[in-house]
Design a protein around this motif. Structure first.
Motif, PDB file in Angstrom:
ATOM      1  N   ASP D  72    -114.047  79.623  29.039  1.00 52.74           N
ATOM      2  CA  ASP D  72    -115.004  79.009  29.953  1.00 52.74           C
ATOM      3  C   ASP D  72    -115.565  80.072  30.886  1.00 52.74           C
ATOM      4  O   ASP D  72    -114.863  80.985  31.314  1.00 52.74           O
ATOM      5  N   ASN D 111    -119.556  72.757  33.106  1.00 50.18           N
ATOM      6  CA  ASN D 111    -118.777  73.214  31.949  1.00 50.18           C
ATOM      7  C   ASN D 111    -118.070  72.031  31.283  1.00 50.18           C
ATOM      8  O   ASN D 111    -118.040  71.925  30.047  1.00 50.18           O
ATOM      9  N   PRO D 121    -117.043  75.562  24.373  1.00 52.40           N
ATOM     10  CA  PRO D 121    -117.421  75.960  25.740  1.00 52.40           C
ATOM     11  C   PRO D 121    -118.842  76.527  25.799  1.00 52.40           C
ATOM     12  O   PRO D 121    -119.367  77.014  24.799  1.00 52.40           O
TER      13      PRO D 121
END
Lengths: 295, 295, 295, 295
Positions: D72, D111, D121
């Motif tokens: 991420d 996210n 991601p």
């Protein structure tokens, strides 16, 4: 004589050396002779310094003889075709081989007055001047007193010598005798260099027609592949750079007024330092332009 | 006829009205006669509309007669001195009274070809065009088909009529026939308007010499007391505004190169809308300048 | 007191006159009293001259009393709400009513040092200064010697008096106390004034946040209907004019980069002469812009 | 891994090759393994093409696994210090290691929404974006449909791979991944390059403070010894170049207003093409300045 290397000059016989450099100072091989024994020269600058020091230390009689050895500008020698090879190229560079009758009469009259006053011909490093500037120099220097003018004439002789050395001798170093005039066209409507803009560089004259110095078109970077003037002094003169900016925008499909607000854009400016680097860009849209002395 | 007021025109006898406005349309007092009974006119615009509507509704025969009533541009009538007063002033405004031999031959030839093709003389509202533009119009319109050109010629007749009305009748309103060309010089070295900058406005010509349109010097606000062109159409043409910026900076004591980098700065641009307002400023230092179409 | 005419002041009783103008000089009606007998005044300038001459001729004791009669800048009187009406407006104009804690501490400390050194409160014509400039003035003037500073403080008192007169008295003439800050946006991609460009004028501060002074959008002529600052001194300060030029070009359908090269364009400049006329134009395309101090 | 030469890569064992290039694609040494047998590579471009072709031909499952292998942005791995070396440098380059709480919350929320919608991601080549641009990308791409976004994410993976190759492998050729931002200051009051002008380059942010990217002073040619950004992509962002032009003119002895009309001049612009060459000059006097996108 063109293109002899400094190494070769350092290695050749004294006679060959004098033959090679005898014409650097007009009809005065004694200058080359005086420096033969100082070889080898580490640089072109050192060679130039040795020769010019010789001239400056030569004493009044030899110096005066050196001045007198120079031809009149645009004078009888030019018409009779008896100029030295260097002098012929130099006088042609400033357009002195293409004077109109008025100009010829003027320069003849001023040359005469100058010779009467000073006892030697008017000498100027013509590669550093446009035609109008030569006339202006002649008029101004006529007002000098004899001592002042004798020194000025010697300075010009040394400048001529430096340019001749720079042209004829190949060396790792260069003498600081070359200027540059470059340009660049930016299209601030599209935010990119303007490619394909036709341009002309004209030297203007107050006394008659100007003359075309260079022409071409800008490349993909908006510049010219070679500067309009480079590798030589930029003659002191008034110039116009003229850009066909209307045709450029039309070719790009930009809607323009009829006739377009800007078509041929002239930028008029003068050069005062022949050894300077002058960058004269055009920043343009179909409705505006600007320029400045850049670097 | 000059300077009659709209009020007076509304109040006078029919005969006087026709006498006053009979020449608005060339040799065609019937246009004025046709609108006498529609008085009073509330505005100059209403009077112009009534007269031009009359022309546009007159039918092919009368319209053709109106076209034929116009003199050749720069033709026999001009040389013989038999032009109407308005036509004489109009042709002079564009420099058609000062053609060189080449130009005269060209216009004579084109006029002839035009008359043969269309059956009436070439008519253009000359106050809206510089000399080059008139030649360009003549060449372009020669390529029109007859119906197209008949309509175009009538449009020009109406434009001529509007300008004649605007010149001869005083009224509270103005017809939208006047453009303006103004300038302004800013000294961005000192951050103030440039006062006392001498300028000239030239109309350029591709075919020969240009001509001086206006000259003067900027005032304390960097502007001109009156715009170089105002109160009339700005003729379609290429112009150069030339500013003596070198002399200005020298007079202010600014140290300049010799010769100065900028001395006379020309701004070259073209006008496409004679009724437009064009503001062409010069923003300058001794080493830079810019311009743009302002408002 | 606002809006009394000069004619009325000339005609009213002495008591009314002193009531009307007693507050022009802070808590010092004796200045108005001293000029009652000189009526009638031919102009506002004559009235101002009479009153300021009275102050300048009053002698050290009365002058000192006049200085002492002024409140501290951003001091106890401001917090207690006991300022005169004029002082309250004046202090608010420079943002002195919105100081943060650091600024308040600083001014309190400097005010204290000033009073100890000179024996009267720091006085400045706050309408002529932005917040930062007031701090700078205070710091600079703390370095003056007593005689110098006494004279400087009196000069400020007279400036305050002039602005109060200008605000409160209607007269055919104006005192030269008003400056102007104007702007103009030219779109040189399209060759026309840029209409509908949103702009903001901010006064910047080195010590904290700036503040919004004006906002609006340009009109059909590319100008603002009223200048961002007019009819008052332009406070000495650093400003940013911010133009939403990206949104303008986008609204006109111009293809832009993502994000656009130019979006909000700030022009940062400082004002040094509150009574000057400052014109700060923006000449822009999507890829270029320029500005200059115009007139 | 840094600085391995292409020649060495062509010559080493397969195991060493995979060890050297296994991290070019995040946690996916299979990409390097797949191209081992195609050695020798004639150029870095050929190596990059082979690796990226492998990724693009790998089929949905492996591609999805590659996407899922990425951390991420500003996520748990970053905080836990478990990022790969390349990812750590990349995320730091955009300032993602210095988010304030609001920014952190926003990116965490976005996210999460992204992962829920697409199943992998959010991946972006962060070296090509400033912080604000990364947020904008994330918001925009959340609106994509799954197929579109899968393709977009793979494109970003290949961009990341190209930049990693360019950073880690020495070769005669360069991948076209580097942009440049340069500047130049011209003093048009003196007609020369402005030497010694202090400047700063800031990346601005709409969400909070900007950050200083580069600072320095102009050299004798008015340029910077190294461009403010070079040898890497120019991140998509809004920038301000700020020039201390007031101090420059003061140091040259030019008489200025107090405070000077121009002191710190900010030029605000945005970069849209990270691989582009942006030249943003400042052409200035104490009372004017201009800029444009040059080349």
């Amino acid at each position: 004589m063109s293109g002899t290397s400094l190494d070769a000059l350092n290695a050749m016989t004294a006679a060959d050396f004098v033959a090679a450099l005898g014409a650097i100072y007009e009809h005065s091989p004694w200058v080359a002779e005086a420096v033969v024994a100082r070889r080898p020269f580490a640089s072109l600058a050192a060679l130039h310094e040795a020769m010019s020091d010789t001239v400056r230390a030569a004493g009044d009689a030899r110096q005066r003889a050196l001045l007198v050895a120079h031809p009149d500008l645009a004078g009888k020698a030019a018409r009779a075709g008896t100029l030295t090879a260097d002098s012929k190229l130099e006088q042609g560079s400033a357009g002195l081989d293409r004077l109109n009758d008025d100009e010829f009469d003027t320069i003849h009259r001023l040359n005469g007055a100058y010779a009467v006053k000073f006892g030697f011909p008017f000498i100027v490093c013509v590669r550093r001047h446009g035609k109008d500037s030569i006339f202006r120099q002649l008029e101004r220097r006529l007002g000098n007193d004899p001592a002042q003018e004798f020194a000025t004439a010697l300075d010009e002789v040394v400048r001529i010598g430096a340019l001749r050395l720079d042209a004829h001798v190949r060396a790792p170093d260069k003498l600081p005798v070359q200027g540059r005039l470059s340009t660049h066209v930016l299209d601030t409507q599209a935010g990119r260099p303007a490619q394909g803009v036709a341009f002309e560089l004209h030297e203007l004259s107050a006394h008659g027609e100007g003359r075309l110095v260079a022409r071409g078109a800008t490349n993909a970077d908006g510049r010219t592949d070679t500067p309009p003037i480079a590798g030589r002094p930029v003659p002191i003169a008034t110039y116009e750079l003229r850009f066909a900016i209307g045709a450029y925008f039309k070719a790009r499909g930009v809607a323009l007024a009829d006739p377009p607000f800007l078509d041929i854009v002239p930028l008029r400016f003068a050069i005062a330092e022949p050894e300077g680097h002058y960058h004269v860009p055009l920043v343009a849209t179909p409705w505006s332009f600007s320029t400045y002395r850049g670097s």
